[in-house]
Structures are given as C-alpha cells and as structure tokens.
Design a protein around this motif. Structure first.
Motif, PDB file in Angstrom:
ATOM      1  N   SER A  75       0.837  -1.197   0.000  1.00  0.00           N
ATOM      2  CA  SER A  75       0.000   0.000   0.000  1.00  0.00           C
ATOM      3  C   SER A  75       0.875   1.251   0.000  1.00  0.00           C
ATOM      4  CB  SER A  75      -0.892   0.014   1.245  1.00  0.00           C
ATOM      5  OG  SER A  75      -1.667  -1.157   1.344  1.00  0.00           O
ATOM      6  N   THR A  76       0.355   2.321  -0.592  1.00  0.00           N
ATOM      7  CA  THR A  76       1.062   3.593  -0.589  1.00  0.00           C
ATOM      8  C   THR A  76       0.869   4.272   0.758  1.00  0.00           C
ATOM      9  OG1 THR A  76       0.683   3.825  -2.966  1.00  0.00           O
ATOM     10  CG2 THR A  76       1.311   5.808  -1.754  1.00  0.00           C
ATOM     11  N   VAL A  77       1.966   4.560   1.426  1.00  0.00           N
ATOM     12  CA  VAL A  77       1.908   5.092   2.794  1.00  0.00           C
ATOM     13  C   VAL A  77       2.872   6.264   2.935  1.00  0.00           C
ATOM     14  CG1 VAL A  77       1.228   2.884   3.797  1.00  0.00           C
ATOM     15  CG2 VAL A  77       3.663   3.463   3.600  1.00  0.00           C
ATOM     16  N   PRO A  78       2.653   7.142   3.922  1.00  0.00           N
ATOM     17  CA  PRO A  78       3.608   8.226   4.177  1.00  0.00           C
ATOM     18  C   PRO A  78       4.958   7.679   4.631  1.00  0.00           C
ATOM     19  CG  PRO A  78       1.508   8.608   5.304  1.00  0.00           C
ATOM     20  CD  PRO A  78       1.486   7.201   4.814  1.00  0.00           C
ATOM     21  N   GLU A 136       9.442   4.023   0.575  1.00  0.00           N
ATOM     22  CA  GLU A 136       8.149   4.684   0.745  1.00  0.00           C
ATOM     23  C   GLU A 136       8.119   6.002  -0.029  1.00  0.00           C
ATOM     24  OE1 GLU A 136       7.079   3.035   5.256  1.00  0.00           O
ATOM     25  OE2 GLU A 136       8.212   4.904   4.991  1.00  0.00           O
ATOM     26  N   MET A 137       9.234   6.710  -0.046  1.00  0.00           N
ATOM     27  CA  MET A 137       9.305   7.996  -0.725  1.00  0.00           C
ATOM     28  C   MET A 137       9.318   7.845  -2.241  1.00  0.00           C
ATOM     29  SD  MET A 137       9.267  11.185  -0.015  1.00  0.00           S
ATOM     30  CE  MET A 137       9.509  12.743  -0.830  1.00  0.00           C
ATOM     31  N   VAL A 138       9.901   6.780  -2.744  1.00  0.00           N
ATOM     32  CA  VAL A 138       9.970   6.565  -4.191  1.00  0.00           C
ATOM     33  C   VAL A 138       8.577   6.593  -4.808  1.00  0.00           C
ATOM     34  CG1 VAL A 138      10.509   4.877  -5.992  1.00  0.00           C
ATOM     35  CG2 VAL A 138      12.161   5.323  -4.188  1.00  0.00           C
ATOM     36  N   LYS A 139       7.642   5.905  -4.187  1.00  0.00           N
ATOM     37  CA  LYS A 139       6.285   5.834  -4.724  1.00  0.00           C
ATOM     38  C   LYS A 139       5.650   7.215  -4.793  1.00  0.00           C
ATOM     39  CE  LYS A 139       2.113   4.285  -5.692  1.00  0.00           C
ATOM     40  NZ  LYS A 139       1.746   3.788  -7.013  1.00  0.00           N
ATOM     41  N   LEU A 140       5.730   7.958  -3.706  1.00  0.00           N
ATOM     42  CA  LEU A 140       5.118   9.281  -3.657  1.00  0.00           C
ATOM     43  C   LEU A 140       5.786  10.231  -4.644  1.00  0.00           C
ATOM     44  CD1 LEU A 140       4.788   9.585   0.216  1.00  0.00           C
ATOM     45  CD2 LEU A 140       2.918   9.243  -1.401  1.00  0.00           C
ATOM     46  N   ALA A 141       7.116  10.165  -4.728  1.00  0.00           N
ATOM     47  CA  ALA A 141       7.844  11.051  -5.626  1.00  0.00           C
ATOM     48  C   ALA A 141       7.540  10.743  -7.087  1.00  0.00           C
ATOM     49  CB  ALA A 141       9.352  10.938  -5.362  1.00  0.00           C
ATOM     50  N   ALA A 142       7.464   9.463  -7.431  1.00  0.00           N
ATOM     51  CA  ALA A 142       7.180   9.073  -8.812  1.00  0.00           C
ATOM     52  C   ALA A 142       5.812   9.571  -9.254  1.00  0.00           C
ATOM     53  CB  ALA A 142       7.278   7.553  -8.959  1.00  0.00           C
ATOM     54  N   ASN A 143       4.799   9.366  -8.425  1.00  0.00           N
ATOM     55  CA  ASN A 143       3.456   9.807  -8.793  1.00  0.00           C
ATOM     56  C   ASN A 143       3.363  11.327  -8.858  1.00  0.00           C
ATOM     57  OD1 ASN A 143       2.403   7.301  -9.178  1.00  0.00           O
ATOM     58  ND2 ASN A 143       1.268   7.200  -7.272  1.00  0.00           N
ATOM     59  N   ALA A 144       4.055  12.011  -7.945  1.00  0.00           N
ATOM     60  CA  ALA A 144       4.035  13.470  -7.975  1.00  0.00           C
ATOM     61  C   ALA A 144       4.673  14.007  -9.252  1.00  0.00           C
ATOM     62  CB  ALA A 144       4.757  14.028  -6.743  1.00  0.00           C
ATOM     63  N   LEU A 145       5.758  13.378  -9.693  1.00  0.00           N
ATOM     64  CA  LEU A 145       6.426  13.840 -10.911  1.00  0.00           C
ATOM     65  C   LEU A 145       5.576  13.563 -12.154  1.00  0.00           C
ATOM     66  CD1 LEU A 145       8.839  15.149 -12.214  1.00  0.00           C
ATOM     67  CD2 LEU A 145       9.998  12.934 -12.223  1.00  0.00           C
ATOM     68  N   ASP A 195      -2.217  10.475  -3.715  1.00  0.00           N
ATOM     69  CA  ASP A 195      -0.803  10.493  -3.363  1.00  0.00           C
ATOM     70  C   ASP A 195      -0.221  11.899  -3.417  1.00  0.00           C
ATOM     71  OD1 ASP A 195      -1.125   7.806  -3.131  1.00  0.00           O
ATOM     72  OD2 ASP A 195       0.040   7.264  -4.901  1.00  0.00           O
ATOM     73  N   SER A 196      -0.695  12.724  -4.355  1.00  0.00           N
ATOM     74  CA  SER A 196      -0.211  14.107  -4.431  1.00  0.00           C
ATOM     75  C   SER A 196      -0.623  14.879  -3.187  1.00  0.00           C
ATOM     76  CB  SER A 196      -0.757  14.791  -5.688  1.00  0.00           C
ATOM     77  OG  SER A 196      -0.295  14.160  -6.853  1.00  0.00           O
ATOM     78  N   ARG A 197      -1.878  14.716  -2.786  1.00  0.00           N
ATOM     79  CA  ARG A 197      -2.332  15.413  -1.582  1.00  0.00           C
ATOM     80  C   ARG A 197      -1.626  14.879  -0.336  1.00  0.00           C
ATOM     81  NH1 ARG A 197      -7.564  15.257  -4.348  1.00  0.00           N
ATOM     82  NH2 ARG A 197      -8.113  13.335  -3.238  1.00  0.00           N
ATOM     83  N   ALA A 198      -1.377  13.567  -0.307  1.00  0.00           N
ATOM     84  CA  ALA A 198      -0.700  12.987   0.852  1.00  0.00           C
ATOM     85  C   ALA A 198       0.731  13.493   0.968  1.00  0.00           C
ATOM     86  CB  ALA A 198      -0.722  11.464   0.764  1.00  0.00           C
ATOM     87  N   LEU A 199       1.429  13.606  -0.161  1.00  0.00           N
ATOM     88  CA  LEU A 199       2.801  14.109  -0.127  1.00  0.00           C
ATOM     89  C   LEU A 199       2.819  15.579   0.279  1.00  0.00           C
ATOM     90  CD1 LEU A 199       5.793  13.724  -0.566  1.00  0.00           C
ATOM     91  CD2 LEU A 199       5.444  14.115  -3.016  1.00  0.00           C
ATOM     92  N   ARG A 200       1.863  16.345  -0.235  1.00  0.00           N
ATOM     93  CA  ARG A 200       1.778  17.757   0.162  1.00  0.00           C
ATOM     94  C   ARG A 200       1.488  17.875   1.665  1.00  0.00           C
ATOM     95  NH1 ARG A 200      -2.835  21.516  -2.421  1.00  0.00           N
ATOM     96  NH2 ARG A 200      -4.098  19.958  -1.300  1.00  0.00           N
TER      97      ARG A 200
END
Length: 436
Positions: A121-124, A200-209, A263-268
């Motif tokens: 799962s995608t997590v912080p 964990e950060m790779v997933k969030l960063a990839a989707n944000a980019l 994921d964008s909102r979660a990273l923000r």
C-alpha cells in the motif's frame, strides 16, 4: 530455482488481486483475504469483481494456487509472508488514512511463524518505522518487515507487474530484502533495494512527478489557446528530447484515479506536517482541479453563456480507458458542474459500474455513444475510449440538436470533425468550426 512460498495478500482490490494472481502465476501458493463479503463471494464463485486486462484469465489459469477468504486467521495460518495491499484513502486533512493498515497489523499478533510482513500500500514516509515498532511490541521482533511499493497502471497492471521498470524493495535487513526479491523470481525487471523510508518515498515522488508532467502540459495548453499555437505539435516536439520524453505530456481535462490525486495530496500534507510548503506540488494539484471547470466554462461561452436547460452528453465516466475505476474521475466534476449550471446530463461508458450517488443518480446513462448524443446540445469526450474513434460521427452530427464537441482528450482529428459539420473544441488547440 524458485523457492515456493505461501503468501497471504490482504486486500482484494486493484492492487491486491493483481499481486495475488501474479505471485500465483510465479508458482507461489496465495490466499487473498478481504473484508467485503460480496467481493470474496464473487471470487470464490469464479468471477472477478473488478475489470483489469488479463486478470480474469490469470486467476483462472492459477486457480489451483489461489484461494479467497474473509477470515484473517485462515489467511495467515500457514503463510510465510503477509502482503498488505489495502487502500489508504485521504482524510479531510489530506493525510493518508492508515486505519486499514493497522487493522491488518492487529491481526498478526499471534503470527509468530511468519518470515516477513510486506506493505505494498502507498503510505507516508515513516509508516514502516511505526509498523516495525508495533510488530516489535507485539512479540514479532524476529519477523522481517519490508516496503514493496507498486508501480502498476490500471488497465495494464498485470503486464506492469510481470514486466516492471523496477521492483523497489525497502528493507532494513538484508535477509528480508533477499526474501522479497526471491518472491519476484521470474519477473522481467531489475530489483532495486534500499532502506524502508526511501522505498516509501519513491512511490510518492514518482506519482508526484508524473502528475506534474500532466499539469505542465495542461498549463502549456492554456497558453497555446491564448496564442494560437497547437499544443499537440508542441508536446510532440518537446517529447522528442531524450532528456524529457513524451510520456505523460498529454493535456486533457485532468488526471484522476486511485493514485495521483490521493498520493499528491498525501505528499503535500506530509511536507506541510514537516513545516515545509510544497508550493510546486500545490500548483500541480490546483492546475488539475481547474481543468474540468475550464472545460465547462469554455463550453458555456460557446453556448452563448447559458448552460441552463441545455442537454450535454458526457462520453466516458471511468478516469481512464481500460478500467472500470471511477475514483476521483474528472467526469464527476464535469457532471456536477453541468448540473449546477442547470444542464441535463447524459452519459456513456463501456465499463464503469452502475452509480447510484450524485451526480450520476441524476444523469441519464445510455448503452451507446450515439444514443447519448441524440438530441444533445453538446458532447464532451471525457475518457479516451478507443471505441469513440469508431463512432459514426456523421450520424451523430445529424442526430444532435447542435453539432458541438468539446474533446477533453484531443482524441479526434479536428479537421475531419469540422468537415462533418461539428464545431470542434479541444485542449490547447484552435476551435474548428463546421464546414459541412
């Protein structure tokens, strides 16, 4: 030689089912557990509750290595590895809701026989450390923990799992990393190992980019509309630069689905919680939120500033072709805005399930695009379903009250549509007015 394992997958959604079926196809014994009885009943009776290309066939081919259950204890009892594939929806603050993650971890208190717990799962960032601490407190100090984020795209998730750009494994001990890598033997892609927090950060960063590239293309499209440039020519030429590439440089009415928005909102939110204002990502989200609203406003301007009592057909409900997923779909914003303006909304989609909540409870759904367009004042192409290229558009022009199209995906040929008599509007291109 493959070391056969018994894997318990928690979550029978888009990620869990694909993960379970693919692991079974690699030779492992897999039990998939979910809390939704209807979903498990369908799977136990040979059906598949979601649409994903190739998934039904894969489940059928590996039925002897796949079981489905509502019972968490049954799922874990003889398993070596637990894969956590539950959803992490956004909370009102924008943070990820981890309650389902903790529910799964809570069921493992007596599972001291496990070799590892893996969160897909995608997590912080930092979730893994908290889960590790909870496992240690629960007497599972000897059980390995890993992060194995997913990078599959709905519509071709099975292919993406079996032929990934990379398999990312985050583990703080080499034995657990090795175990997770061995589970993937037979997968055609490189394995990249790192610490848990980085994975964990790779997933969030990839989707944000990826989301940034789409929103950037939409910003360029807006400037093209104002200057007379054609965004399709612009992004094509830009994409030929090997440093940039063409992927996700596609303007439209916005991205949706289960990943990019959440994921964008979660990273923000994660950045904000750390005291950092992620201004660029905030702008990316804002651009995306505006896209469907801009489409409605442009259509309204073309219809003499009035949408009240107009009939608008929306072609496409799912957030992208090849899936029945309607989560965060731009179509929902479009339909809601049109209804708020007093328009009557018709819709068509080949895969989206029946929807009983607003705005879809008010919209009228049709079996074919032509039926949805008959008598309509305008049509908006929302999802780039390939079927729309095969529509008898000449018949549609004759059947509509006014042959007006807003192509929210730049799917069709502008000049051809003009020759059929349509006023053809699109994203980042000049409006073509019918010549027929």
């Amino acid at each position: 030689m493959l070391e056969k394992r018994r894997v318990a997958v928690f979550g029978a959604g888009y990620i869990g089912l694909v993960t379970g079926a693919c692991f079974a196809s690699l030779g492992h014994d897999v039990v998939v557990r979910d809390i939704q009885r209807e979903r498990i009943d369908i799977l136990q009776n040979g059906g598949v509750p979601i649409h994903e290309d190739g998934l039904a066939e894969l489940i059928a081919e590996n039925a002897d290595r796949l079981t489905f259950t509502l019972d968490a204890e049954e799922a874990v009892r003889e398993s070596d590895v637990v894969y956590v594939c539950v959803d992490t929806p956004p909370t009102p603050s924008g943070d990820a809701d981890l309650s389902r993650i903790w529910q799964v971890i809570g069921t493992l208190r007596e599972a001291r026989h496990l070799a590892a717990v893996v969160v897909k799962s995608t997590v912080p960032v930092g979730t893994g450390a908290r889960v590790r601490a909870a496992m240690d407190r629960g007497g599972l100090q000897h059980v390995g923990y890993a992060s194995n984020p997913e990078f599959t795209a709905e519509g071709h998730a099975v292919h993406d799992f079996m032929h990934p750009d990379r398999v990312v494994i985050g583990a703080d001990d080499p034995e657990t990393a090795k175990l997770v890598a061995q589970l993937h033997e037979g997968v055609d892609g490189p394995v990249v190992t790192m610490d848990v927090a980085s994975a964990e950060m790779v997933k969030l960063a990839a989707n944000a980019l990826l989301a940034t590239k789409i929103s950037f293309a939409n910003e360029i499209a807006t400037i093209c509309e104002a200057t007379g440039a054609d965004v399709e020519h612009v992004v094509h030429a830009v994409g030929l630069d090997h440093r940039l590439g063409p992927h996700y440089m596609k303007p439209g009415v916005g991205w949706g689905g289960s990943c990019f928005p959440k994921d964008s909102r979660a990273l923000r939110a994660m950045a904000s919680n750390s005291g950092y204002s992620f201004q660029m990502l905030s702008s990316v989200i804002e651009v995306n939120d505006l896209q469907p609203r801009r489409a409605v406003q442009r259509l309204k301007d073309e219809l003499d500033g009035v949408l009240a009592d107009r009939t608008i057909a929306l072609l496409g409900i799912a957030f992208k072709p090849g899936t029945d997923d309607v989560r965060e779909a731009p179509s929902t914003i479009l339909a809601s805005r049109l209804l708020a303006e007093g328009a009557a909304v018709r819709c068509w989609d080949p895969l989206a399930p029946p929807l009983e909540t607003a705005p879809w409870s008010v919209a009228t759904r049709y079996a074919t695009p032509l039926e949805a367009m008959t008598g309509a004042d305008a049509v908006i192409i929302v999802t780039e379903w390939p079927e729309l290229r095969e529509v008898a558009w000449e018949k549609a022009a004759a059947a509509m009250a006014r042959p007006l199209i807003f192509d929210g995906r730049n799917l069709l040929d502008a000049q051809q549509m003009g020759s059929l008599g349509f006023t053809y509007m699109s994203v980042g291109r000049r409006t073509v007015r019918g010549t027929a």
